[in-house]
Write an enzyme that holds these catalytic residues in place. Structure first.
Site, PDB file in Angstrom:
ATOM      1  N   SER A  17       0.860  -1.190   0.000  1.00 58.79           N
ATOM      2  CA  SER A  17       0.000   0.000   0.000  1.00 58.79           C
ATOM      3  C   SER A  17       0.891   1.233   0.000  1.00 58.79           C
ATOM      4  O   SER A  17       1.773   1.350  -0.855  1.00 58.79           O
ATOM      5  CB  SER A  17      -0.932  -0.061   1.214  1.00 58.79           C
ATOM      6  N   HIS A  44      -2.837  -1.102  -3.195  1.00 60.33           N
ATOM      7  CA  HIS A  44      -3.953  -0.182  -2.963  1.00 60.33           C
ATOM      8  C   HIS A  44      -3.784   1.021  -3.881  1.00 60.33           C
ATOM      9  O   HIS A  44      -2.691   1.560  -4.006  1.00 60.33           O
ATOM     10  CB  HIS A  44      -3.977   0.273  -1.503  1.00 60.33           C
ATOM     11  N   ASP A 137      -4.769  -4.611   5.667  1.00 59.73           N
ATOM     12  CA  ASP A 137      -5.123  -5.463   4.538  1.00 59.73           C
ATOM     13  C   ASP A 137      -3.863  -6.162   4.023  1.00 59.73           C
ATOM     14  O   ASP A 137      -2.836  -5.521   3.817  1.00 59.73           O
ATOM     15  CB  ASP A 137      -5.753  -4.611   3.424  1.00 59.73           C
TER      16      ASP A 137
END
Lengths: 191, 268
Positions: A17, A44, A137
């Site tokens: 991310s 992401h 995540d």
């Protein structure tokens, strides 16, 4: 460094991310051009921006980076980048499926989903790599990779822009390796 | 504890769904079925696969199942460039004509609300008949209410801004006591069909069909069947829009050509 757990791998999956674009870009710029495994990358990204990331990664990559269509076959030596606003799953028949199902950890694509599906499909014949990132995540997905005996690599938190994602993974299990970006490149090039 | 069905469980569930709901899920992608059944079980608080099958056989949970099984559209004006292309390249062809548009697999209000706003912008709302098909009465009833989901409202507003229209979001949507609803007059020419598009098409053939991101849950066999079914109801020179990461099946590539490749709009 042990790379002998599996004699060959069916796929490499990388998740990241915040701060991960530059790491992935660096990995792809230094990976050997004849790298034989498919690399599936789930980062992401902004939902509404469809272009830019793919082109950015392709600028320096030694391997072709594509944003797959649903049902595309997964081929060795190619990099598959999860499209914006779609979850990406690895299917049993070595194809990619995309989905617009609900967000997971506020994310679509969800790194957990990509790791988990790859773990179910590839089992011990995969390498999961989790990079810098600002939310959790990916941690549960990497845990699935670990449970299926896939090879797990966590970016060394001291080398991360934001260490939430790798630290979340480290709280769940002990990975096979904790490596710097240079270490990850070295690992991949020795496969 | 969440119930995640095994492949064997799925083999038990699918014939029951076909028998009771006339819903053919045999040719949905297997991994999707596992995820979606787990999601539905969680939403409906299902404790076991056996109890789920029993409830479906009794006729309970049927519409609740259909409601949750369907994957909702993510937001309004998803892929703003698609809606700009529809507005600027496709709709101008129909300025002087009555227009039929079909949404074969209505999943939520997002796609329909986006469409009626674009039609209103182009002064086509009065001359357009819209058909929306769904096997779920609950989905239709929810859509008819015209309420927007709060969790997707902000991203929908952002998408609307990216359309760069002369109007504002508030021209079409009103907020009352925490609920944002579409101007109900925009649904005047919308006809809902409470049937699966596999079983019943619209009353008139369509000029434009919006079928975005529905076939990603099918295997190739079902995708082919869905395309065959839908193409039957599209007028010559009409348009089919699919998701930007979907492809038309090889069997049907000769029946339509890419009108806009980036937005996956095909012309028949």
């Amino acid at each position: 460094m042990s790379t002998s757990r599996a004699k060959y791998y069916k796929g490499i999956v990388i998740g990241g991310s915040a701060g991960s674009f530059s790491i992935v870009s660096k990995i792809l710029a230094h990976i050997k051009p004849d790298f034989k495994y498919p690399i599936i990358v789930c980062l992401h990204r902004l939902k509404h921006i469809r272009s830019g990331l793919l082109e950015g990664l392709n600028l320096k990559s030694n391997l072709q980076v594509v944003e797959p269509f649903d049902k595309d076959s997964i081929e060795g030596g190619k990099v598959y980048l999860a499209p914006s606003n779609y979850h990406l799953f690895v299917e049993y028949d070595s194809t990619i499926s995309l989905s617009t199902e609900e967000v997971n950890n506020h994310s679509r694509p969800s790194i957990d989903y990509t790791f988990s599906s790859a773990a179910t499909t590839y089992r011990e014949k995969m390498v999961g790599i989790i990079l810098t990132g600002a939310n959790r995540d990916g941690a549960m997905g990497m845990f699935e990779v670990h449970k299926k005996n896939g090879y797990t690599i966590v970016q060394d938190p001291v080398t991360c822009d934001v260490d939430t994602m790798p630290k979340s993974a480290l709280q769940l299990f002990t990975p096979d390796e904790v490596l710097s970006p240079e270490g990850i490149i070295d690992f991949l090039n020795k496969l | 504890m969440a119930v995640v069905p095994s492949l064997n469980d799925i083999r038990l569930i699918t014939p029951v769904l076909e028998d009771i709901l006339k819903l053919d899920v045999y040719n949905y992608a297997l991994s999707f079925l596992r995820r979606r059944f787990a999601y539905v079980f969680n939403q409906l608080n299902v404790k076991s696969v056996d109890s789920f099958i029993e409830e479906i056989r009794k006729g309970n949970l049927v519409d609740d199942f259909l409601f949750h099984f369907q994957v909702s559209d993510t937001e309004m004006f998803r892929d703003p460039s698609f809606w700009r292309t529809l507005k600027n390249k496709v709709l101008p062809r129909y300025n002087a004509e009555n227009l039929n548009i079909w949404i074969p697999d209505l999943a939520s209000s997002h796609e329909l609300c986006s469409l009626v706003v674009i039609l209103k912008e182009d002064n086509l709302i009065e001359s357009t008949q819209i058909y929306c098909s769904s096997p779920s009465l609950k989905i239709i009833e929810e859509v008819q209410k015209g309420c927007m989901l709060t969790k997707t409202l902000e991203v929908s507003k952002q998408n609307f801004k990216r359309l760069e229209l002369q109007t504002s979001f508030e021209d079409y949507f009103v907020s009352e006591v925490g609920i944002t609803k579409i101007d109900s007059s925009l649904f005047k020419n919308v006809k809902f069909i409470n049937k699966s598009f596999f079983h019943q098409g619209p009353e008139e053939n369509a000029d434009i069909v919006l079928f975005r991101n529905r076939m990603i849950y099918y295997n190739s066999k079902l995708q082919n069947k869905a395309e065959d079914e839908i193409l039957k109801y599209i007028k010559k020179d009409g348009f089919l829009a699919i998701g930007i990461k979907e492809r038309i099946c090889n069997n049907n590539v000769d029946l339509c050509h890419a009108y806009d490749h980036n937005e996956q709009i095909y012309q028949v």
